[in-house]
Design an enzyme around this catalytic site. Structure first.
Site, short mmCIF file in Angstrom:
data_model
loop_
_atom_site.label_atom_id
_atom_site.label_comp_id
_atom_site.label_asym_id
_atom_site.label_seq_id
_atom_site.Cartn_x
_atom_site.Cartn_y
_atom_site.Cartn_z
N GLY A 12 0.78 -1.25 0.00
CA GLY A 12 0.00 0.00 0.00
C GLY A 12 0.80 1.29 0.00
O GLY A 12 0.30 2.33 0.42
N MET A 90 -3.55 -7.09 -7.27
CA MET A 90 -2.93 -8.12 -8.08
C MET A 90 -3.93 -9.10 -8.71
O MET A 90 -3.68 -10.30 -8.78
CB MET A 90 -1.86 -8.86 -7.24
CG MET A 90 -0.79 -7.94 -6.68
SD MET A 90 -0.08 -6.77 -7.90
CE MET A 90 1.39 -7.68 -8.38
N LEU A 93 -9.25 -7.72 -13.71
CA LEU A 93 -10.68 -7.43 -13.64
C LEU A 93 -11.35 -7.72 -14.99
O LEU A 93 -10.77 -7.45 -16.04
CB LEU A 93 -10.90 -5.96 -13.25
CG LEU A 93 -10.42 -5.62 -11.83
CD1 LEU A 93 -10.35 -4.12 -11.62
CD2 LEU A 93 -11.34 -6.26 -10.79
N ASN A 107 -4.60 2.06 -13.39
CA ASN A 107 -3.67 1.14 -12.73
C ASN A 107 -2.26 1.70 -12.82
O ASN A 107 -1.91 2.38 -13.77
CB ASN A 107 -3.71 -0.21 -13.44
CG ASN A 107 -2.77 -1.24 -12.83
OD1 ASN A 107 -2.72 -1.41 -11.61
ND2 ASN A 107 -1.99 -1.93 -13.66
N HIS A 109 1.66 0.46 -13.07
CA HIS A 109 2.46 -0.72 -13.38
C HIS A 109 3.95 -0.34 -13.42
O HIS A 109 4.29 0.69 -14.02
CB HIS A 109 2.03 -1.33 -14.72
CG HIS A 109 2.77 -2.59 -15.03
ND1 HIS A 109 2.52 -3.78 -14.38
CD2 HIS A 109 3.79 -2.84 -15.88
CE1 HIS A 109 3.34 -4.71 -14.84
NE2 HIS A 109 4.13 -4.17 -15.75
N ASP A 145 -2.20 -5.35 -18.09
CA ASP A 145 -1.23 -4.25 -18.14
C ASP A 145 -1.05 -3.72 -19.57
O ASP A 145 0.05 -3.36 -19.97
CB ASP A 145 0.14 -4.69 -17.58
CG ASP A 145 0.03 -5.24 -16.16
OD1 ASP A 145 -0.73 -4.66 -15.38
OD2 ASP A 145 0.70 -6.23 -15.86
C1 GAR Z 1 3.91 -1.42 -7.16
O1 GAR Z 1 5.26 -1.45 -7.57
C2 GAR Z 1 2.98 -1.52 -8.35
O2 GAR Z 1 3.46 -0.82 -9.47
C3 GAR Z 1 2.97 -3.00 -8.60
O3 GAR Z 1 2.89 -3.56 -7.32
C4 GAR Z 1 3.55 -2.69 -6.39
C5 GAR Z 1 2.57 -2.38 -5.26
O4 GAR Z 1 3.22 -1.64 -4.25
N1 GAR Z 1 1.84 -3.39 -9.42
C6 GAR Z 1 1.90 -4.34 -10.35
O5 GAR Z 1 2.89 -5.01 -10.57
C7 GAR Z 1 0.62 -4.52 -11.14
N2 GAR Z 1 0.83 -5.34 -12.28
P1 GAR Z 1 2.39 -0.91 -3.12
O6 GAR Z 1 1.40 -1.92 -2.56
O7 GAR Z 1 3.41 -0.51 -2.11
O8 GAR Z 1 1.71 0.27 -3.74
#
Ligand code: GAR
Length: 216
Positions: A12, A90, A93, A107, A109, A145
């Site tokens: 988060g 993760m 949808l 989103n 990424h 993505d």
């Molecule tokens: C982030 O780096 C985000 O970009 C990635 O997960 C992490 C979540 O961090 N998302 C993906 O890989 C989506 N395909 P956070 O929970 O600290 O925000």
């Protein structure tokens, strides 16, 4: 004031960047609800600390993906959410969920899509030997993505980088471009023309890294 909902699955830190942006007055939006599909997500501690409404909605509580998604959409709709932000959520949808919020699901990424889509994008970049990577905020469509980018930030990949060190460097830019994008929506500056997303007034062409990181 734009009413937003954030979907999370883990740490988060991007949610935190949004909460901080709102508190500092940089984002003119109200965070109506956070939904986590993971009851252990650290993001929930952040909600408790900041007095933000949250709900845990687990996939396993429902027979079908459709029912799970409907439950999330219903909670968001009940709170009048206009923009849904996936911040480390993760799951993929379906069209049905997206149809509840047409062109209003975004989103973050950790790559310059369409490079390194899917899981562990930062590891993919290091293992590929890429010299540049970065992060993207994009509109969510049915692809994984692969929706139209709204903003991308370029981040160098250093010879000594591990997946973790690159992830940390990219993350600091995620924390800028995601809040910035929410503010662009709040300002009603985001125009969508098919695959092309245009932020009105952004200084395209001025900077090589990304358009108009105005406040973050
Ligand atoms: C982030 O780096 C985000 O970009 C990635 O997960 C992490 C979540 O961090 N998302 C993906 O890989 C989506 N395909 P956070 O929970 O600290 O925000």
């Amino acid at each position: 004031m734009l009413r937003i909902g954030v979907l999370v699955s883990g740490r988060g830190s991007n949610l935190q960047a949004i909460m901080d942006g709102i508190r500092e007055g940089k984002i003119e939006a109200s965070l109506e609800l956070v939904i986590s599909d993971n009851p252990q997500a650290y993001a929930l501690e952040r909600c408790k600390k900041h007095g933000v409404n949250f709900k845990v909605i687990e996939r396993k509580s429902f027979k079908t993906k459709k029912d799970f998604e409907r439950a999330m959409a219903q909670e968001l709709k009940e709170r009048g959410v206009e923009l849904v932000v996936l911040a480390g959520f993760m799951r993929i949808l379906s069209k049905e969920f997206l149809n509840f919020f047409p062109e209003r699901v975004i989103n973050i990424h950790p790559s310059l899509i369409p490079a390194f889509q899917g899981l562990e994008a930062q590891r993919q970049a290091v293992e590929f030997g890429a010299k540049l990577s970065g992060c993207t905020v994009h509109l969510v469509d049915e692809s994984v993505d692969g929706g139209p980018p709204i903003v991308q930030a370029v981040v160098p990949v250093l010879p000594e980088d591990t997946a973790e060190s690159l992830a940390d460097r990219i993350l600091s830019y995620e924390h800028r471009i995601l809040p910035q994008t929410v503010q662009w929506f709040a300002e009603r500056r985001v125009k969508i023309e098919g695959r092309k997303v245009i932020v009105e007034g952004a200084r395209y062409g001025e900077v090589p890294i990304n358009p108009a990181l105005e406040r973050f």
